[in-house]
Design an enzyme around this catalytic site. Structure first.
Site, PDB file in Angstrom:
ATOM      1  CB  CYS A  58      -0.911  -0.036   1.234  1.00  0.00           C
ATOM      2  SG  CYS A  58      -1.932   1.424   1.426  1.00  0.00           S
ATOM      3  CB  CYS A 115      -0.497   2.376   4.088  1.00  0.00           C
ATOM      4  SG  CYS A 115      -2.060   1.920   3.363  1.00  0.00           S
ATOM      5  CG  ASP A 116       3.283   0.843   4.426  1.00  0.00           C
ATOM      6  OD1 ASP A 116       2.820   1.295   5.478  1.00  0.00           O
ATOM      7  OD2 ASP A 116       3.084  -0.324   4.037  1.00  0.00           O
TER       8      ASP A 116
HETATM    9  C1  LIG Z   1       0.000  -4.078   4.658  1.00  0.00           C
HETATM   10  C2  LIG Z   1      -1.106  -3.061   4.664  1.00  0.00           C
HETATM   11  C3  LIG Z   1      -0.942  -1.873   5.367  1.00  0.00           C
HETATM   12  C4  LIG Z   1      -1.963  -0.925   5.385  1.00  0.00           C
HETATM   13  N1  LIG Z   1      -1.755   0.239   6.086  1.00  0.00           N
HETATM   14  C5  LIG Z   1      -2.746   1.166   6.120  1.00  0.00           C
HETATM   15  C6  LIG Z   1      -2.541   2.404   6.816  1.00  0.00           C
HETATM   16  O1  LIG Z   1      -1.467   2.659   7.369  1.00  0.00           O
HETATM   17  N2  LIG Z   1      -3.579   3.282   6.823  1.00  0.00           N
HETATM   18  C7  LIG Z   1      -4.776   3.048   6.193  1.00  0.00           C
HETATM   19  O2  LIG Z   1      -5.678   3.875   6.283  1.00  0.00           O
HETATM   20  N3  LIG Z   1      -4.971   1.905   5.508  1.00  0.00           N
HETATM   21  C8  LIG Z   1      -3.990   0.954   5.454  1.00  0.00           C
HETATM   22  N4  LIG Z   1      -4.180  -0.192   4.724  1.00  0.00           N
HETATM   23  C9  LIG Z   1      -5.460  -0.399   4.048  1.00  0.00           C
HETATM   24  C10 LIG Z   1      -6.522  -0.817   5.089  1.00  0.00           C
HETATM   25  O3  LIG Z   1      -5.975  -1.807   5.950  1.00  0.00           O
HETATM   26  C11 LIG Z   1      -7.778  -1.353   4.397  1.00  0.00           C
HETATM   27  O4  LIG Z   1      -8.246  -0.385   3.481  1.00  0.00           O
HETATM   28  C12 LIG Z   1      -8.870  -1.646   5.439  1.00  0.00           C
HETATM   29  O5  LIG Z   1      -8.420  -2.580   6.392  1.00  0.00           O
HETATM   30  C13 LIG Z   1     -10.119  -2.187   4.765  1.00  0.00           C
HETATM   31  O6  LIG Z   1     -11.047  -2.508   5.750  1.00  0.00           O
HETATM   32  P1  LIG Z   1     -12.218  -3.565   5.518  1.00  0.00           P
HETATM   33  O7  LIG Z   1     -12.915  -3.684   6.814  1.00  0.00           O
HETATM   34  O8  LIG Z   1     -12.983  -3.178   4.325  1.00  0.00           O
HETATM   35  O9  LIG Z   1     -11.493  -4.935   5.121  1.00  0.00           O
HETATM   36  P2  LIG Z   1     -10.405  -5.822   5.876  1.00  0.00           P
HETATM   37  O10 LIG Z   1      -9.552  -5.011   6.763  1.00  0.00           O
HETATM   38  O11 LIG Z   1      -9.763  -6.615   4.792  1.00  0.00           O
HETATM   39  O12 LIG Z   1     -11.274  -6.792   6.799  1.00  0.00           O
HETATM   40  C14 LIG Z   1     -12.128  -7.758   6.248  1.00  0.00           C
HETATM   41  C15 LIG Z   1     -12.388  -8.831   7.290  1.00  0.00           C
HETATM   42  O13 LIG Z   1     -13.390  -9.702   6.803  1.00  0.00           O
HETATM   43  C16 LIG Z   1     -13.052 -11.032   7.147  1.00  0.00           C
HETATM   44  N5  LIG Z   1     -13.723 -11.941   6.217  1.00  0.00           N
HETATM   45  C17 LIG Z   1     -13.475 -12.106   4.879  1.00  0.00           C
HETATM   46  N6  LIG Z   1     -14.306 -13.040   4.368  1.00  0.00           N
HETATM   47  C18 LIG Z   1     -15.084 -13.477   5.394  1.00  0.00           C
HETATM   48  C19 LIG Z   1     -16.105 -14.465   5.494  1.00  0.00           C
HETATM   49  N7  LIG Z   1     -16.487 -15.190   4.451  1.00  0.00           N
HETATM   50  N8  LIG Z   1     -16.670 -14.675   6.692  1.00  0.00           N
HETATM   51  C20 LIG Z   1     -16.254 -13.963   7.794  1.00  0.00           C
HETATM   52  N9  LIG Z   1     -15.295 -13.027   7.762  1.00  0.00           N
HETATM   53  C21 LIG Z   1     -14.716 -12.782   6.565  1.00  0.00           C
HETATM   54  C22 LIG Z   1     -11.538 -11.064   7.034  1.00  0.00           C
HETATM   55  O14 LIG Z   1     -10.993 -12.134   7.783  1.00  0.00           O
HETATM   56  C23 LIG Z   1     -11.168  -9.684   7.586  1.00  0.00           C
HETATM   57  O15 LIG Z   1     -10.964  -9.745   8.979  1.00  0.00           O
HETATM   58  C24 LIG Z   1      -3.174  -1.169   4.682  1.00  0.00           C
HETATM   59  C25 LIG Z   1      -3.338  -2.352   3.962  1.00  0.00           C
HETATM   60  C26 LIG Z   1      -2.316  -3.292   3.938  1.00  0.00           C
HETATM   61  C27 LIG Z   1      -2.498  -4.571   3.170  1.00  0.00           C
END
Ligand SMILES: Cc1cc2nc3c(=O)[nH]c(=O)nc-3n(C[C@H](O)[C@H](O)[C@H](O)COP(=O)(O)OP(=O)(O)OC[C@H]3O[C@@H](n4cnc5c(N)ncnc54)[C@H](O)[C@@H]3O)c2cc1C
Length: 342
Positions: free
Chosen positions: A133, A136-137
């Site tokens: 990302c 982010c980094d």
């Molecule tokens: C390495 C990295 C670093 C990052 N750093 C930053 C940062 O510094 N600042 C920032 O703002 N953003 C950052 N991001 C981006 C940010 O983490 C994501 O945009 C954010 O987490 C998205 O949130 P979400 O809830 O949509 O999905 P996710 O965080 O992906 O969460 C989805 C959840 O759903 C669960 N899930 C999936 N399928 C199922 C299912 N069938 N049944 C039950 N549970 C399920 C998963 O296990 C997961 O826990 C980073 C991303 C990465 C990869």
């Protein structure tokens, strides 16, 4: 079978925020998470851009704080795998490894996983120079030398963005030309801080413990060379976790859920929030915002149903794909096609 007002699938920042808003609105709320609450925040070592933390916050710390807040307001968290889901009826039915549940509304918040290279050293150096990302980094690489892997819109556009911080950016791309939009290509090729290794792939990532070099192979000559870098951004696409919902909800060509601005999908009572939906900026703060909006929409839906009002489906033309039209998405066609070849 236990009945809820709202079931949230996925416990990342989108799902956790939806649960906080839903429980505070006095909706009987269940959150189903298949691994651990927190989602991608769990693998984010240091988060600098989430408001309210001027010195930054560790991802796991933010996960625990959000989970505690969910539980404080009375939402239930169930750690379970979903075996089947039927979103089509008035009552939505979800079977899981922890039992069967039904709800008036469902909020889909399963996120999207970044694609990995699958090379030695990648896992070990994640968060220690290997990043997925740029937004982010990027700021952690001020004055450094970095590599970007990929050749789609995201890789090319983010390489330009990364030159705001890094002194030197090397794009490693397995083809002899980019798939990114022409305008982006011109911009990147004209940037004096960016060079491109064409027809090349990363075979190994080394660091002890932080990344210090890559082993790169030229696909035309077969020769292997060492590239000294302080970090590598793997920008070869993401995979939304939507396979298990099949064709019940309208998805775009890459599997992202289409919603309107109120997070409504094509099915009344089914909403989507966070990285799993089609949108242009995937961050914790935007996932949280989606979660809050989805919970508010779910609350209004429950009120309408309880008042005996008919809730019409959102017409397909009202879903986001049609609204954004030609605006390029970071998860564009070119990025995904490229990713499948990496
Ligand atoms: C390495 C990295 C670093 C990052 N750093 C930053 C940062 O510094 N600042 C920032 O703002 N953003 C950052 N991001 C981006 C940010 O983490 C994501 O945009 C954010 O987490 C998205 O949130 P979400 O809830 O949509 O999905 P996710 O965080 O992906 O969460 C989805 C959840 O759903 C669960 N899930 C999936 N399928 C199922 C299912 N069938 N049944 C039950 N549970 C399920 C998963 O296990 C997961 O826990 C980073 C991303 C990465 C990869």
């Amino acid at each position: 079978m236990t009945n809820y007002d709202t079931i949230i699938v996925g416990g990342g920042p989108a799902g956790l925020t939806a649960a906080i808003y839903s429980a505070r609105a006095r909706l009987n709320t269940l959150l189903i998470e298949k691994t651990y609450p927190g989602g991608l925040m769990m693998i984010s070592e240091h988060i600098e851009n989430y408001p309210g933390f001027p010195s930054g916050v560790s991802g796991p710390e933010l996960c625990v704080a959000m989970k505690d807040q969910v539980e404080k307001f009375g939402a239930k968290i169930e750690m379970a795998e979903i075996s089947s889901i039927d979103l089509t009826g008035t009552n939505k039915l979800i079977s899981t490894t922890a039992g069967d549940f039904s709800a008036k509304t469902v909020i889909l918040a399963m996120g999207a996983k970044p694609r990995r290279l699958g090379v030695p050293g990648e896992k070990e150096c994640q968060g220690r120079g290997v990043s997925y990302c740029a937004t982010c980094d990027g700021p952690f690489f001020k004055g450094k030398k970095i590599a970007v892997v990929g050749g789609g819109d995201t890789a090319v556009e983010d390489s330009c963005y990364l030159t705001k911080f890094a002194d030197d950016v090397t794009i490693i791309h397995r083809r002899d030309k980019f798939r990114a939009a022409k305008m982006l290509q011109e911009r990147v090729l004209a940037n004096p801080r960016i060079q491109v290794l064409w027809d090349s792939v990363v075979e190994e990532i080394h660091g002890n413990p932080d990344v210090d070099r890559l082993i790169v192979r030229n696909l035309m000559t077969g020769s292997r060379s060492e590239l000294k870098v302080d970090g590598v951004f793997v920008l070869i696409g993401q995979e939304p976790d939507t396979e298990f919902i099949g064709s019940q909800v309208i998805l775009d060509d890459f599997g992202y859920i289409l919603t309107d601005t109120e997070m409504r999908t094509n099915i009344p009572g089914v909403f989507a929030a966070g990285d799993v939906r089609q949108k242009t900026f995937r961050q914790i703060v935007t996932a949280c915002a989606d979660g809050a909006i989805a919970a508010n929409s779910a609350e209004k839906y429950v009120e309408a149903v309880e008042a005996g009002e008919l809730v019409a489906a959102v017409p397909e033309t009202g879903l986001i794909q049609d609204i954004i039209g030609e605006i390029p998405s970071p998860i564009s066609d070119s990025t995904i096609l490229d990713a499948t070849k990496e």
